[in-house]
Structures are given as C-alpha cells and as structure tokens.
Design an enzyme around this catalytic site. Sequence first.
Site, PDB file in Angstrom:
ATOM      1  N   GLY A 260     -22.139  28.689 -11.448  1.00 30.72           N
ATOM      2  CA  GLY A 260     -21.332  29.123 -10.304  1.00 30.72           C
ATOM      3  C   GLY A 260     -21.051  30.616 -10.354  1.00 30.72           C
TER       4      GLY A 260
ATOM      5  N   TRP B 152     -22.781  23.015  -0.843  1.00 28.32           N
ATOM      6  CA  TRP B 152     -22.773  23.374  -2.272  1.00 28.32           C
ATOM      7  C   TRP B 152     -21.725  22.533  -2.984  1.00 28.32           C
ATOM      8  CZ3 TRP B 152     -25.573  26.753   0.479  1.00 28.32           C
ATOM      9  CH2 TRP B 152     -26.487  27.581  -0.176  1.00 28.32           C
TER      10      TRP B 152
ATOM     11  N   ASP C 193     -22.942  33.220 -10.842  1.00 26.64           N
ATOM     12  CA  ASP C 193     -24.391  33.412 -10.925  1.00 26.64           C
ATOM     13  C   ASP C 193     -24.901  34.717 -11.510  1.00 26.64           C
ATOM     14  OD1 ASP C 193     -23.930  31.203  -9.418  1.00 26.64           O
ATOM     15  OD2 ASP C 193     -25.165  31.803  -7.738  1.00 26.64           O
TER      16      ASP C 193
ATOM     17  N   TRP D  84     -20.869  38.538  -8.957  1.00 28.26           N
ATOM     18  CA  TRP D  84     -20.019  38.070 -10.060  1.00 28.26           C
ATOM     19  C   TRP D  84     -19.887  39.104 -11.175  1.00 28.26           C
ATOM     20  CZ3 TRP D  84     -16.914  33.906  -9.938  1.00 28.26           C
ATOM     21  CH2 TRP D  84     -17.146  32.964  -8.930  1.00 28.26           C
TER      22      TRP D  84
ATOM     23  N   GLU E  15     -15.947  36.523   0.844  1.00 24.42           N
ATOM     24  CA  GLU E  15     -16.438  35.773  -0.316  1.00 24.42           C
ATOM     25  C   GLU E  15     -15.865  36.358  -1.611  1.00 24.42           C
ATOM     26  OE1 GLU E  15     -20.707  35.883  -0.445  1.00 24.42           O
ATOM     27  OE2 GLU E  15     -20.867  34.454  -2.109  1.00 24.42           O
TER      28      GLU E  15
HETATM   29  C1  2M8 Z   1     -23.378  31.637  -4.821  1.00 28.63           C
HETATM   30  O1  2M8 Z   1     -24.588  31.052  -5.298  1.00 28.63           O
HETATM   31  C2  2M8 Z   1     -25.761  30.814  -4.520  1.00 28.63           C
HETATM   32  C3  2M8 Z   1     -26.689  29.968  -5.377  1.00 28.63           C
HETATM   33  O2  2M8 Z   1     -26.070  28.778  -5.743  1.00 28.63           O
HETATM   34  C4  2M8 Z   1     -26.496  32.059  -4.092  1.00 28.63           C
HETATM   35  O3  2M8 Z   1     -26.128  33.164  -4.488  1.00 28.63           O
HETATM   36  O4  2M8 Z   1     -27.463  31.924  -3.330  1.00 28.63           O
HETATM   37  C5  2M8 Z   1     -22.360  31.492  -5.967  1.00 28.63           C
HETATM   38  O5  2M8 Z   1     -21.215  32.298  -5.751  1.00 28.63           O
HETATM   39  C6  2M8 Z   1     -21.976  30.032  -6.152  1.00 28.63           C
HETATM   40  O6  2M8 Z   1     -20.943  29.899  -7.090  1.00 28.63           O
HETATM   41  C7  2M8 Z   1     -21.533  29.408  -4.832  1.00 28.63           C
HETATM   42  O7  2M8 Z   1     -21.318  28.032  -5.011  1.00 28.63           O
HETATM   43  C8  2M8 Z   1     -22.582  29.625  -3.731  1.00 28.63           C
HETATM   44  C9  2M8 Z   1     -22.102  29.167  -2.362  1.00 28.63           C
HETATM   45  O8  2M8 Z   1     -20.833  29.703  -2.091  1.00 28.63           O
HETATM   46  O9  2M8 Z   1     -22.908  31.011  -3.640  1.00 28.63           O
END
Ligand code: 2M8
Length: 437
Positions: free
Chosen positions: A168, A34, A170, A359, A402
């Site tokens: 980010g 990512w 999301d 989030w 996380e």
């Molecule tokens: C989360 O996002 C991903 C999609 O991009 C998901 O939920 O599947 C978010 O917290 C994002 O900010 C972060 O970069 C990603 C990987 O940690 O997870």
Amino acid sequence: MKQELYKKAIAVLDANFQDGGFTIPSAGLYPFQWKWDSGFIAIGFAHYDVEKAKTEMRTLLDSQWGNGFIPHIVFHTDNDSYFPGADFHQSELHPLSSKKYRSTGMTQPPVSGFVLQEMHRIAEDKNDMLNFIKEEIDKVFDNHVYFYENRDPKDEGLVYIYHNWESGTDNSPVWDDIWDTMNPPEYNFVRKDTTHVDASQRPSKREYDHYLYIIDIAKQNNYDDGKIAELSPFLVQDPLFNAMLIKSNQALIELYELIGGNEDKIKTLLQWQAKSIASFNEKLFDVELGAYVHYDLRNEKAIRHITSSSFSPLFANIPSPERAKVLVNTMMDKFGGDDRYLCASFDPTNDRFNPRKYWRGPVWINMNWMLFLGLKNYDFSNVAEQMKKDSIELIERYGFYEYFDCRKDTGNEKPTGYGGNNFSWSAALYIDMVNTD
Ligand code: 2M8
C-alpha cells in the site's frame, strides 16, 4: 464551513460509488476497486449510508479466491485508463482464482476484520449490522488462514508481502534497498497514471520496470505461493501489513465473542495473536532507531529506515506502554515540529525524503487516521489531537486530495494537495475523524 466540507465529503464518496456496488478511489487515476481503499471507504459510508457500507464490503469479499486470498484490485470493468490492467495481471493463471471477477494476483493490507468492527461501532442498528457481520465474517477468517498458511514460511507469526504494491505504501524509499538488489529488464509499456497526475509526484519508469518484473516471476509460476516464496526477489515482512493483520485478528476475536459459538476459531485467533505479537516485538523493533522497521526476508536483513508505518503498531496495541513512549518520542523528534503537519510518510531527516512525491514523504489521511486511533489507544491525547487537527486542516485548506505536503512553509511553491483529487479514503476518513473525539 465545516458543514459544507462534510457535505462535500459525502458528495465525493457518492460520486465515486459505482453501479457494480463498489467505490473507485479517484476518477481517472484509479478506476477499479482497491482492497484497503474499500475498507476505509466502508467506514466513511457507515456514518451516513449503512447499505452502501455493507455493499462495499460484500463486493470486496465476493472477490475472494478458493484459497481464501483477497486480491488488491478487482477489475469490475474493462476500463483501459489504468496500467497495468487485468490483461497484464492475468489472475486466471492461479487455479483457485475467482471465476466471477478478474483481479490482480497480489493482495493489500488486511483491513477487513477491523473494518467490520468499525462498522459495528458506528451502526445505530447494532442487530442489523451484526447480522451482516455474521454473513461475512468467516470470509475474513479464511483470509487470515490463507496468510498464516501461505505467507509465513518460517512459521514466525509474521507474514510476508512479495510486491511493493501489496504494502500500500508503494513508492516508499524503503523499497529502494530492494531495487538495489535487482536488475530487471526494461519493459515497453504505456504509463496511464502520468496522464492524470504530474509525473514528478509519481514513481519513475525504472521503478515500474521492477514492479512489472516481480509480477512476471509470479505469473511464470501461476501465482503459486510456495514458488513465490522461493523465487521472488521481493519478500518483506512489513510492519504496517502485519500490524493491520494483528488489529484485524483482535477485531475478529471480539466480533466472534459477540456472535457467540465459534470457540475453535477464537482459539486459533488467540494462538496467532500470541505468536505474532511476540515475534513482531522481537524481530521488527530497532532499539537504536527507537522504531519498528521492515525486514527483508529474501536477503535476511532489517531495512533500517523510519516511515509512518514504523508507528502503525500503536493502532494494533503491539508495543508495551514503555515502548509506545519511545515510539512517540521518535515520531515527534523526527516527524514533528511547528513547521510540519503530522505525519510525513517518510523520515523528513533522511536524504531520501521528498515532500511532494507519492509515498516518499507526503502526509496520507489513511495513515493519519490509524495513527490518531493508535495514539488514543495509549492515551497520548495531545499528539492524537494534533494528528486529527492537522489532517482536518490539510483537507480544509486544499481539498480531498490523495496526499499532502507536510511542510507548512513551502517557500515559493504554491502549496497544494497532490495526486488524485476527490479522493475517496480522504473523504471517508475525514467523515470518521470529525465524528470521533
Ligand atoms: C496507489 O497504488 C496503485 C497501485 O496499487 C497505483 O499507484 O497505481 C497506492 O497509494 C495504494 O496504497 C492505493 O491503494 C491505490 C489506490 O488508492 O493507489
């Protein structure tokens, strides 16, 4: 204890580092590379394994498209434990997409500029690091050219995002206002995230319908930026995204000055900075709320909620010292208090606040890291110290999760971290924070 935890942080990062020269955010839940995770991860590596830090950034920047775009996920493997994967996104629809890597057709916050500068700050061998930066820096500059040329249709110096996954942050309640303007079809798909994490901590099925629908519109138009600007129901000027772009612009200016030459690029960067910072302060600051807010460019109205992104301009030196004081007062008034860890990702006094869900309220270590440095920029030493202390305490108590509950007293619920465990950016930024006074 601290030594043990430091070793554990290193072990988390090393275990998540993959043979292809990139680091996954968390095993199972997020099996690819990512964009903004990679940047934070490289900062962590820089403290104990410079070569891995360079490899992380080299691999990310290698995924750049012919138009300067850098994607949000690079699918290095065919792992099918994540949805939506490469076959859904179909980055190959865009004529200038990478021929080497499959990816998404959306991006994430522009961290690379300030990450290169952080790597230089941390490196013991400055010459060696500057040589690496010389190799890579133009890719980051080209990425910023992409943003200003394609994501700023009104030429305001503020770029838009066209998907919540680009932000980010999301599942922020801010996006609920956009979902209210849409009515996407119901999709048939198999979620993978909820096999790794309790569904109550993740977005709902209906929210995913919105996410997929926006991608479908972009795909129908081969990810053409002009068409997306014209047709996407989601078009937002996000304070976090723009603050990171401004922070990275400044880093590029300072790095190009160190390298020498490149006067034309420095001139362009300075012009972007002047315009972006002025527009940011004029358009995104909400005097009544005492905070920066998101702007819905599709429906031409401010989205008036306070999030941790509202304070991120401190990180990029955007507010005047007077306005910075207002921001910190808002933060301490609404997000502070003896019964809470700093800093919730969404206004705890708002009905949409949820301390357990993704989030929509929990504490995120990457946001805390930015706010910690931002508060230091303006000499709010006590609040900065608290931001750092709270981040470290959460990790010490619960582990490298996380995200974390901001409530100190969770009543009958057993307090814990949420989402993925052994999470890379929590480990990486813990390493950086304990090394930063
Ligand atoms: C989360 O996002 C991903 C999609 O991009 C998901 O939920 O599947 C978010 O917290 C994002 O900010 C972060 O970069 C990603 C990987 O940690 O997870």
